[in-house]
Motif scaffolding. Sequence first.
Motif, PDB file in Angstrom:
ATOM      1  N   ALA A  99      15.432 105.010 102.922  1.00 39.61           N
ATOM      2  CA  ALA A  99      14.137 105.619 102.599  1.00 39.61           C
ATOM      3  C   ALA A  99      13.476 106.159 103.858  1.00 39.61           C
ATOM      4  O   ALA A  99      13.513 105.524 104.913  1.00 39.61           O
ATOM      5  CB  ALA A  99      13.237 104.583 101.925  1.00 39.61           C
ATOM      6  N   ASP A 100      12.908 107.355 103.744  1.00 39.65           N
ATOM      7  CA  ASP A 100      12.141 107.991 104.809  1.00 39.65           C
ATOM      8  C   ASP A 100      12.965 108.205 106.084  1.00 39.65           C
ATOM      9  O   ASP A 100      12.421 108.229 107.177  1.00 39.65           O
ATOM     10  CB  ASP A 100      10.882 107.174 105.109  1.00 39.65           C
TER      11      ASP A 100
ATOM     12  N   GLY B  45      17.586 109.283  94.064  1.00 41.25           N
ATOM     13  CA  GLY B  45      16.691 109.664  95.150  1.00 41.25           C
ATOM     14  C   GLY B  45      16.447 111.158  95.207  1.00 41.25           C
ATOM     15  O   GLY B  45      16.786 111.902  94.294  1.00 41.25           O
TER      16      GLY B  45
ATOM     17  N   ASN C 188      16.126 112.018 103.557  1.00 45.04           N
ATOM     18  CA  ASN C 188      15.706 111.317 102.357  1.00 45.04           C
ATOM     19  C   ASN C 188      14.222 111.620 102.188  1.00 45.04           C
ATOM     20  O   ASN C 188      13.394 111.172 102.977  1.00 45.04           O
ATOM     21  CB  ASN C 188      15.954 109.818 102.473  1.00 45.04           C
TER      22      ASN C 188
ATOM     23  N   SER D 117      12.255 110.555  99.975  1.00 43.11           N
ATOM     24  CA  SER D 117      11.515 109.431  99.410  1.00 43.11           C
ATOM     25  C   SER D 117      11.144 108.430 100.499  1.00 43.11           C
ATOM     26  O   SER D 117      11.937 108.156 101.396  1.00 43.11           O
ATOM     27  CB  SER D 117      12.357 108.712  98.352  1.00 43.11           C
TER      28      SER D 117
ATOM     29  N   ASP E 145      10.367 105.294  99.698  1.00 37.83           N
ATOM     30  CA  ASP E 145      10.630 103.932  99.218  1.00 37.83           C
ATOM     31  C   ASP E 145      11.946 103.750  98.462  1.00 37.83           C
ATOM     32  O   ASP E 145      12.200 102.691  97.911  1.00 37.83           O
ATOM     33  CB  ASP E 145       9.469 103.461  98.340  1.00 37.83           C
ATOM     34  N   GLU E 146      12.809 104.777  98.427  1.00 37.29           N
ATOM     35  CA  GLU E 146      14.051 104.686  97.673  1.00 37.29           C
ATOM     36  C   GLU E 146      15.212 105.214  98.505  1.00 37.29           C
ATOM     37  O   GLU E 146      15.102 106.260  99.141  1.00 37.29           O
ATOM     38  CB  GLU E 146      13.908 105.509  96.382  1.00 37.29           C
ATOM     39  N   THR E 147      16.336 104.502  98.510  1.00 35.89           N
ATOM     40  CA  THR E 147      17.530 104.972  99.207  1.00 35.89           C
ATOM     41  C   THR E 147      18.086 106.199  98.495  1.00 35.89           C
ATOM     42  O   THR E 147      18.112 106.241  97.267  1.00 35.89           O
ATOM     43  CB  THR E 147      18.606 103.863  99.242  1.00 35.89           C
TER      44      THR E 147
END
Length: 160
Positions: A57-58, A78, A112, A114, A116-118
């Motif tokens: 994430a991020d 994602g 990525n 997102s 908060d998500e892989t």
Amino acid sequence: MSAIPADGWRETGIKVVPAGQLDTNTPQTPGMKRAAAINFARVGARKLWVGTVHIHADAKTGAHHHGALESVIYVIKGRARMRWGEKLEFVCEAGPGDFIYVPPYVPHQEINASTDETLECVLVRSDNDAVVVNLEIEPVEAPQTVVWVDPIHRHPTDDA
């Protein structure tokens, strides 16, 4: 039809690579984890490399290209943000179920989108060579968004 091999296809036919047996001993780019499922060493594939890619994430990868290879990324989970170009001056996004095509020698970076998500993807390359050329690129601050539209579909901003 080709001749039946001496083993009657038992050992030279279909191969299943279980999810827990992917090979992470592959060329890596900072910010992502590649794992090989299908290649010459593992199953005898002569024209393909297939595996998975995970980006936390991020997080984002370093800029790189894959030489003469063509790549296809299929987003499973994602939101993928792709930057590309000599200064990573172009950007687009893809979500679950979307396919991303990366032509040969195109400098690019996976991000990525997102927080908060892989980001989980399947990666397919046009040869089993593990070509990864990591690049030192100073990216532009504000990339130009590109929306790809094929010849048979309308551009999303066109009026109906």
